[in-house]
Design an enzyme around this catalytic site. Structure first.
Site, PDB file in Angstrom:
ATOM      1  N   GLU A 178      22.593   9.509 -33.602  1.00 50.00           N
ATOM      2  CA  GLU A 178      22.606  10.332 -34.818  1.00 50.00           C
ATOM      3  C   GLU A 178      21.187  10.770 -35.167  1.00 50.00           C
ATOM      4  OE1 GLU A 178      23.593  10.222 -39.601  1.00 50.00           O
ATOM      5  OE2 GLU A 178      24.387   8.639 -38.307  1.00 50.00           O
ATOM      6  N   LYS A 197      36.176  -8.863 -38.096  1.00 51.19           N
ATOM      7  CA  LYS A 197      36.264  -7.489 -37.595  1.00 51.19           C
ATOM      8  C   LYS A 197      37.315  -6.638 -38.297  1.00 51.19           C
ATOM      9  CE  LYS A 197      34.615  -9.038 -33.100  1.00 51.19           C
ATOM     10  NZ  LYS A 197      34.861  -9.143 -31.645  1.00 51.19           N
ATOM     11  N   ASP A 242      27.533  -7.824 -31.588  1.00 46.20           N
ATOM     12  CA  ASP A 242      28.867  -7.237 -31.479  1.00 46.20           C
ATOM     13  C   ASP A 242      29.013  -6.079 -32.463  1.00 46.20           C
ATOM     14  OD1 ASP A 242      31.553  -6.639 -31.346  1.00 46.20           O
ATOM     15  OD2 ASP A 242      32.200  -8.733 -31.269  1.00 46.20           O
ATOM     16  N   HIS A 248      19.473  17.461 -41.594  1.00 50.44           N
ATOM     17  CA  HIS A 248      20.414  17.312 -40.484  1.00 50.44           C
ATOM     18  C   HIS A 248      20.506  18.577 -39.641  1.00 50.44           C
ATOM     19  CE1 HIS A 248      22.526  13.364 -40.633  1.00 50.44           C
ATOM     20  NE2 HIS A 248      21.914  13.320 -41.802  1.00 50.44           N
TER      21      HIS A 248
END
Length: 388
Positions: free
Chosen positions: A61, A193, A269, A367
């Protein structure tokens, strides 16, 4: 080549050579066919608790590293941030079924009784030098019981460690509770998660709060906005707006952006970004409205510095850059705790910069400049190889 023949699809952009596959077999990835390249940028120095850190961030990004770097600059020029570890507790909660709600309640009373804690802790702790039981909190649903075991895990993230400890306790309990049916070692009351209020309220992994007071002139000159604009936007966006959306742990601008980028760079993770990004960002005008006090409170940062992807060469190098590679021999658990405080500090920097860009109306412009490209990367790579 075999996969390409089977599928009829080209994998020409997926590299195969140049990777040590022996380092991942049996522990990181099955049936590998290549590896995905993610660029790593450095944001910093981040000044937190009196020390400087150059923080690696793996991301695709545009603007993310540059924006976080601006936040780091603002923190540094204002004297740095303070990051405090509040809790250290990885959790696992099996689901246990009984023939009646009465029997489920009997086990709940047994597990939560202070008189039984030392016995249960002895059983839990015997499978690890570092896993130490801290507490057991139970929930019931009819004749089903969900005991949530919390323990410290040294420098490991600790899911395997706590699961082994829980299994020890369950084996021990069968003598007095032979009618106990273990339906699963994880019953989602952990919770791993996935979004869960219990992680937001009780915490999981490392619970951290990080704060800084940003000088008024730094807000104006570096962040290009004002203290009043930031405090108003934070209230209406991060607090009220998130509440209107029914957010769970998402009272922030983009904590998950920073958490995921650091996790990817250091071999953690990325799926645990779900709960690790739980964060509430607070902003308040202080010193007669001249300066800005900003904080992030993150109750469930799940990190470790050993095991899993942390051992891979690239990820290990990023951990080494932060000074937290491997286990701490002198003070077990210190490296993982330090990494959690760094993650919170980097989130603080990211929140500062993005909120400032929003308050100043700079987000779209930034951006469009850094996050959009008319370059054909594959052709550029091919041309570079052809000319070399």
């Amino acid at each position: 080549e075999a996969l390409q023949r089977m599928t009829g699809k080209s994998l020409s952009g997926l590299p195969l050579e140049g990777f040590d596959y022996q380092s991942i077999l049996g522990q990181c990835c099955e049936m590998p066919v290549g590896y995905v390249q993610i660029p790593v940028g450095i944001a910093g120095p981040l000044l937190v608790n009196g020390r400087e850190y150059s923080v690696p961030m793996a991301t695709t990004e545009g603007c993310l590293v540059a924006s976080t770097n601006r936040g780091c600059k603002a923190i540094h020029l204002s004297g740095g941030a303070t990051s405090i570890l509040l809790k250290d507790q990885m959790t696992r909660a099996p689901v246990l079924s009984f023939g009646s709600a009465r029997r489920a309640a009997d086990l709940m009373f047994y597990l939560e009784s202070p008189a039984n804690f030392e016995t249960l802790a002895a059983e839990f702790n015997r499978s690890s030098r570092f896993g130490r039981l801290q507490k057991i909190k139970c929930a019931t649903a009819g004749k089903n019981l969900y005991p949530r075991f919390s323990c410290s895990t040294g420098d490991a993230m600790g899911m395997n460690m706590v699961s082994k400890g829980v299994q020890n306790v369950l084996d021990f309990l069968r003598k007095d509770f032979p009618d106990m049916n273990v339906l699963g070692i994880s019953g989602n009351f952990c919770s791993d998660k996935k979004p869960a209020a219990i992680n937001w309220i009780e915490g999981r992994g490392k619970s951290v709060v990080c704060e800084a007071t940003i000088k008024g002139d730094v807000v104006r000159k570096v962040l290009k906005t004002s203290v009043s604009a930031l405090t108003e936007l934070n209230m209406l966006k991060n607090l009220v707006g998130s509440a209107m959306a029914g957010s769970l742990g998402g009272f922030n601008a983009h904590a998950s952006n920073i958490v995921t980028a650091v996790f990817l760079a250091t071999g953690l993770d990325p799926a645990q970004n779900v709960e690790s990004s739980n964060c509430i960002t607070m902003m308040e005008a202080v010193n007669n409205g001249e300066d800005l006090h900003v904080s992030v409170t993150m109750p469930s940062i799940e990190v470790g510095t050993i095991g899993g992807g942390t051992q891979l060469p690239s990820q290990s190098a990023c951990l080494n850059l932060l000074g937290v590679k491997g286990s701490n021999k002198d003070l077990p658990g210190a490296n993982a705790k330090l990494l959690a405080t760094i993650v919170a500090g980097q989130v603080l920097a990211g929140e500062l910069s993005l909120m400032s860009a929003l308050a100043a109306g700079q987000l779209v412009k930034s951006h469009m400049k850094y996050n959009r490209s008319n370059k054909d990367i594959l052709n550029a790579t091919a041309n570079a190889k052809a000319s070399s």
